[in-house]
Enzyme design. Structure first.
Site, PDB file in Angstrom:
ATOM      1  N   LYS A 189      -8.069   7.678   3.621  1.00  0.00           N
ATOM      2  CA  LYS A 189      -8.851   7.077   4.697  1.00  0.00           C
ATOM      3  C   LYS A 189      -8.256   5.784   5.228  1.00  0.00           C
ATOM      4  CE  LYS A 189     -12.301  10.373   5.125  1.00  0.00           C
ATOM      5  NZ  LYS A 189     -11.587  11.380   4.405  1.00  0.00           N
ATOM      6  N   ASN A 190      -8.750   5.333   6.376  1.00  0.00           N
ATOM      7  CA  ASN A 190      -8.182   4.033   6.925  1.00  0.00           C
ATOM      8  C   ASN A 190      -8.518   2.935   6.164  1.00  0.00           C
ATOM      9  OD1 ASN A 190      -8.850   5.948   9.192  1.00  0.00           O
ATOM     10  ND2 ASN A 190      -8.610   3.879  10.374  1.00  0.00           N
TER      11      ASN A 190
END
Length: 375
Positions: A189-190
Site C-alpha cells: 500500500k501507499n
C-alpha cells in the site's frame, strides 16, 4: 519473454532507500523486547491520527481486522444490513459477513469506480444499519451526500480507506468523515508495513475505547475481560517500520500523482478509459487503472515486454462463489460487471524512473495498436 523490467510494484526499491534506518528501528525494538502495544505503536497511532485530522488511531493486525472491529464497535451484527460496493477486495465484504451482518450491494460510478450514492435510497431498508463506502484505487469517494443520507436515517458510516492513505475529499483526508476509518497497511500500500498491519481512525472517544478493548482480548486491564475480543494488536516491529515511513507518505503520494499524470497525458488518446479525478477529491494512485478491450492479449503483450500488470478486480464480489447465498446474479450491477471485464492496473510506485515510465507508455501504445489491427 524478456526479463521483468518494470514490475507492477517494486518493494525492494523503497526498502533499499531506507534500509539503514529500518534496521536501526528493528534493533531498537528488539533491544527493548517490548514487542506489542509499545512506544512505537503509540507514536505511530498518534501520528497517523493527526495526519488524518482524527483524535484517535488504533493500530490493528490487518486492514481486514480494522473493518471487522469497526463494525463490532458500532454494534453491527446478526440481522443487520450494510450497504457497500462489489467492486472491491473481498475483505470489505468478509468483514460484514464475519460479524453476522448481510452485505447489500449498489453499483459504482462508471468513471471513478466509486460508490454511486444516488442508488442508496433504492436498497435502504429497516434493517440497514451502516454504509461502507470504499475509497478505491486511491480516489476519495463522494462523502458529502453519503454522510447526508446516513445522518438523515441514523446510519453508521465506516470508511474503507485501505487504498487511499492521504486522499482527500473537499480538502479533508479520508478516514476522518465516518464514524470510523479503516486502513490496510499491507506491504504494497501507499503506506505499508513489512507484512500485515492496519489502523482504525476515529474522533469518537467511546468508539476508540471499544476498538482498543476489542483488539486486545476485550480488556482494558490485563486479565480483566469486559467483552469477547481477540488478538488483533499491531505488532511493535511493524509499528516501527510504519513510524519510520510516515514522514515520507506525502512525498511518495506526490510521486505517484506525477507518474499518473505522465501516464494520463500520453495515454488518454489511446486507451478507452484512463483514471478520472473529480474536482471535489484527490487521487493518490494506490493503483493506476485503465480499461482496454481484449485484456488478456493486452496483458500478454506487456508481459512479453517485461512489464508487470494486474487486475483489481477480475470477478466482482457479488458474483464470487463465496457470496452466492446473497442471491445476486449477473446483470444486477451492470457498471461493476462491465468494468471488471476491461480494467487493468499498470505499474505504479513512487520509485518508478522516467525511463521505466516511457517504456510502459510506449509498450501500452504498441499493444493497443496490435489489438486494433487484429480485430
Amino acid at each position: 519473454m524478456v526479463p521483468l523490467q518494470v514490475p507492477l510494484v517494486d518493494l525492494r526499491a523503497q526498502y533499499q532507500s531506507l534500509k539503514p534506518e529500518i534496521m536501526a528501528a528493528f534493533a531498537e525494538v528488539l533491544e527493548s523486547m517490548h514487542l506489542f502495544l509499545g512506544p512505537k505503536t503509540r507514536a505511530f497511532e498518534q501520528q497517523f491520527a493527526e495526519y488524518c485530522a482524527c483524535r484517535y488511531g488504533i493500530g490493528v493486525s490487518s486492514g481486514t481486522e480494522a473493518l471487522v472491529l469497526a463494525l463490532r464497535a458500532c454494534d453491527i451484527g446478526a440481522g443487520d444490513e450494510v450497504i457497500t460496493v462489489s467492486n472491491t477486495f473481498i475483505a470489505t465484504v468478509e468483514a460484514i459477513a464475519l460479524v453476522g451482518a448481510r452485505p447489500v450491494f449498489i453499483d459504482v460510478d462508471p468513471q471513478t469506480y466509486l460508490m454511486d450514492w444516488r442508488q442508496l435510497e433504492t436498497v435502504c431498508t429497516e434493517r440497514t444499519r451502516a454504509i461502507l463506502p470504499v475509497h478505491l484505487y486511491g480516489h476519495a469517494a463522494e462523502m458529502g451526500p453519503i454522510l447526508e443520507f446516513a445522518r438523515a436515517r441514523g446510519l453508521r458510516v465506516i470508511e474503507d480507506a485501505s487504498q487511499a492513505h492521504g486522499a482527500t475529499y473537499q480538502g479533508q483526508r479520508v478516514g476522518s468523515f465516518g464514524d470510523i476509518g479503516c486502513f490496510s497497511l499491507y506491504y504494497s500500500k501507499n503506506l505499508g508495513a513489512f507484512g500485515e498491519a492496519g489502523i482504525c481512525t476515529t474522533s469518537d472517544p467511546v468508539l476508540a475505547e471499544k476498538l482498543c478493548m476489542l483488539r486486545d482480548h476485550g480488556s482494558r486491564v490485563r486479565y480483566h475481560h469486559e467483552v469477547i475480543g481477540g488478538n488483533y494488536r499491531l505488532d511493535e516491529l511493524q509499528a516501527a517500520v510504519l513510524l519510520l515511513k510516515m514522514p515520507y507518505l506525502e512525498q511518495w503520494n506526490q510521486a505517484r500523482q506525477a507518474h499518473a499524470q505522465f501516464y494520463t497525458q500520453r495515454l488518454r488518446e489511446v486507451v478507452p478509459q484512463a483514471p478520472e479525478v473529480r474536482s471535489w477529491g484527490t487521487h493518490v494512485y494506490c493503483y493506476y487503472v485503465i480499461q482496454v478491450e481484449q485484456r488478456d492479449t493486452f496483458r500478454k503483450a506487456l508481459e512479453d515486454a517485461g512489464i508487470g500488470t494486474n487486475v483489481h478486480y477480475p470477478v466482482p464480489i457479488h458474483l464470487q462463489p463465496a457470496c452466492a447465498d446473497y442471491g445476486y446474479t449477473r446483470g444486477m450491477l451492470p457498471v461493476t460487471e462491465h468494468a471488471a471485464e476491461r480494467i487493468v492496473s499498470l505499474p505504479m510506485y513512487p520509485e518508478l524512473t522516467e525511463e521505466q515510465l516511457h517504456l510502459v507508455v510506449e509498450t501500452v501504445k504498441q499493444a493497443l495498436l496490435i489489438g486494433v489491427t487484429q480485430k
